[in-house]
Design a protein around this motif. Structure first.
Motif, PDB file in Angstrom:
ATOM      1  N   ALA A 187     -16.643 -60.336 -27.262  1.00 26.33           N
ATOM      2  CA  ALA A 187     -16.430 -59.681 -28.570  1.00 26.33           C
ATOM      3  C   ALA A 187     -15.087 -59.917 -29.110  1.00 26.33           C
ATOM      4  N   LEU A 188     -14.895 -59.906 -30.340  1.00 26.89           N
ATOM      5  CA  LEU A 188     -13.399 -60.120 -31.217  1.00 26.89           C
ATOM      6  C   LEU A 188     -13.002 -59.102 -31.920  1.00 26.89           C
ATOM      7  N   THR A 189     -11.650 -58.536 -31.785  1.00 22.79           N
ATOM      8  CA  THR A 189     -11.379 -57.627 -32.749  1.00 22.79           C
ATOM      9  C   THR A 189      -9.730 -57.900 -32.878  1.00 22.79           C
ATOM     10  N   GLY A 190      -9.194 -56.915 -33.624  1.00 20.92           N
ATOM     11  CA  GLY A 190      -7.777 -57.132 -34.125  1.00 20.92           C
ATOM     12  C   GLY A 190      -7.181 -56.091 -33.568  1.00 20.92           C
ATOM     13  N   SER A 191      -5.713 -56.015 -33.288  1.00 21.93           N
ATOM     14  CA  SER A 191      -4.766 -54.872 -33.086  1.00 21.93           C
ATOM     15  C   SER A 191      -4.189 -54.433 -34.227  1.00 21.93           C
ATOM     16  N   GLY A 192      -3.905 -53.175 -34.536  1.00 21.82           N
ATOM     17  CA  GLY A 192      -3.363 -52.761 -35.678  1.00 21.82           C
ATOM     18  C   GLY A 192      -4.368 -52.399 -36.830  1.00 21.82           C
ATOM     19  N   ASP A 193      -3.733 -52.451 -38.284  1.00 19.32           N
ATOM     20  CA  ASP A 193      -4.730 -52.122 -39.237  1.00 19.32           C
ATOM     21  C   ASP A 193      -5.447 -53.197 -39.880  1.00 19.32           C
ATOM     22  N   TYR A 194      -5.228 -54.474 -39.300  1.00 19.03           N
ATOM     23  CA  TYR A 194      -5.987 -55.507 -39.771  1.00 19.03           C
ATOM     24  C   TYR A 194      -6.762 -56.406 -38.674  1.00 19.03           C
ATOM     25  N   ILE A 238     -19.939 -61.104 -30.422  1.00 19.09           N
ATOM     26  CA  ILE A 238     -20.103 -60.048 -31.379  1.00 19.09           C
ATOM     27  C   ILE A 238     -18.312 -59.955 -32.117  1.00 19.09           C
ATOM     28  N   GLY A 239     -18.593 -59.623 -33.400  1.00 25.43           N
ATOM     29  CA  GLY A 239     -17.267 -59.430 -34.263  1.00 25.43           C
ATOM     30  C   GLY A 239     -17.059 -58.042 -34.235  1.00 25.43           C
ATOM     31  N   LEU A 240     -16.012 -57.297 -34.067  1.00 25.84           N
ATOM     32  CA  LEU A 240     -15.654 -55.867 -34.327  1.00 25.84           C
ATOM     33  C   LEU A 240     -14.439 -55.830 -35.449  1.00 25.84           C
ATOM     34  N   VAL A 333     -21.532 -51.882 -27.632  1.00 29.20           N
ATOM     35  CA  VAL A 333     -21.394 -53.441 -27.145  1.00 29.20           C
ATOM     36  C   VAL A 333     -21.696 -52.981 -25.779  1.00 29.20           C
ATOM     37  N   ALA A 334     -21.096 -52.169 -25.049  1.00 31.57           N
ATOM     38  CA  ALA A 334     -21.607 -51.758 -23.714  1.00 31.57           C
ATOM     39  C   ALA A 334     -23.270 -51.801 -23.251  1.00 31.57           C
TER      40      ALA A 334
END
Length: 394
Positions: A187-194, A238-240, A333-334
């Motif tokens: 799974a990919l996600t970002g830190s912060g608000d972006y 999966i994109g978060l 995701v889990a």
């Protein structure tokens, strides 16, 4: 022609703005404190401890301030026209004019304090069942928990913009996840608000001695390898999408198996506005997902869409309220990761295997076009205008 344009871009565009930025506040009263020298020395030492590269524009400004603080007004001969780097440094220093040494020291200290304040410490996982491999990476944070290989883009102060190092590290992380038998999905996600603000246009500042052609070719190789790591990933992906997504971070979503978005997320691919062209296999996947007309709105006409609109166009699987996004997606995701691993991967690859060769061909074609775009007068002018629109922001 492109090289001369780039020279003008560096020496008359960004540098002039840096000079203006650095001289702002010349007439502001700066207390001549006995401790200014000590603070300046401390700032020099602190600069070496920063984990994030502040970028070429900021480093150039700091070079000029350091020279002004230690030497005074620029007294060096102007470098030759072909010495782009030397001339950029000279212009930045010369642009500080009559700024006093104490003012330059204070400005230098202020910038280091600002940079240090923006650095976000990486949190330590509390679960005994979670292992991390963050030590391998500088621009992403990786955690592995109960079969979920989570990649978090970790340049929040840059809105997770993709520099060349991040491109390489994401690709390496995906290859690692694909080869790790304990990993069920990624799974990919970002830190912060972006989620990701797209390609870091600072990449265009790192022009090698051989010129812009080599930079463009190298960028094309990096991009082709990056997108290939998504095409060839052998497990569910999966994109978060926790916030706004721009450019290549949007286009590769057509290669994901599920995409969950916060209702605060937006999706924007402003390629033609920057004199560039689509990548991430989006010239193939977007028309298949949303139809030619809707795909053209994004890829040709630069329309920014909301998370709900992205779901209506089949780019996003489901949208969650921002306040519940982390909890809802973590649980989802889990749950997926508990499905029979082999069955999950076989079912996923039955669909991907049929398209893999086509996707690689599209990826190569898109990268070839972009290499040409990056060397074009049109693209360089568009990027110059982008930096100009940033005004005093560094």
């Amino acid at each position: 022609m492109a090289a001369s344009t780039l020279k003008r871009f560096i020496t008359t565009g960004i540098i002039q703005r840096l000079a203006v930025n650095a001289t702002r506040g010349i007439h502001r009263t700066v207390p001549t404190m006995a401790g200014v020298d000590d603070k300046f020395k401390e700032a020099k030492n602190r600069l070496n401890t920063l984990k994030e590269d502040p970028g070429n524009a900021v480093k150039l400004q700091m070079y000029a301030l350091f020279k002004q603080a230690t030497t005074g007004k620029c007294n060096a001969p102007k470098p030759g026209m072909m010495d782009f780097v030397g001339k950029a440094k000279w212009d930045a220093w010369s642009g500080l004019g009559d700024m006093t040494q104490d003012e330059a020291k204070q400005k230098y200290v202020d910038i280091v304090d600002d940079l240090a304040g923006k650095e976000t410490p990486t949190s330590t996982p509390s679960s005994s069942e979670e292992k991390t491999s963050t030590s391998k990476f500088q621009t992403i944070n990786v955690t592995i928990t109960e079969g979920v290989y989570k990649i978090m883009l970790n340049r929040p102060e840059k809105k997770n913009a993709l520099n060349f190092e991040m491109y390489e590290e994401i690709g390496n992380a995906l290859r690692e996840a694909g080869q790790d038998d304990s990993v069920v999905l990624a799974a990919l996600t970002g830190s912060g608000d972006y989620y990701c603000s797209g390609n870091d246009l600072g990449n265009f500042m790192n022009v090698p001695p051989d010129g812009i052609a080599d930079m463009a070719k190298n960028g094309g190789v990096i991009l082709e390898r990056f997108v290939s790591s998504f095409i060839d990933f052998p497990k569910p992906l999966i994109g978060l999408i926790n916030g706004p997504a721009v450019g290549v971070s949007v286009t590769v979503l057509g290669l994901f198996d599920a995409v969950f978005a916060s209702d605060k997320a937006t999706f924007h691919t402003p390629f033609t506005a920057l004199g560039q062209s689509p990548e991430g296999c989006s010239s193939y996947t977007f028309p298949r997902l949303m139809g030619t007309a809707k795909a053209s709105e994004l890829l040709i006409f630069n329309r920014k869409i909301t998370a709900v609109e992205a779901m209506d166009r089949n780019l996003v699987t489901e949208v969650f309220p921002d306040h519940a996004f982390q909890q809802e997606t973590t649980a989802r995701v889990a749950k997926f990761a508990k499905l029979p691993k082999q069955s999950l991967q076989l079912a996923r690859n039955l669909t991907r295997d049929q398209q893999r060769k086509v996707l690689h061909d599209v990826n190569q074609q898109e990268c070839d076009v972009l290499v040409g775009r990056w060397q074009s007068e049109e693209c360089i002018t568009a990027i110059m205008n982008f930096f100009s629109s940033k005004g005093s922001k560094l």
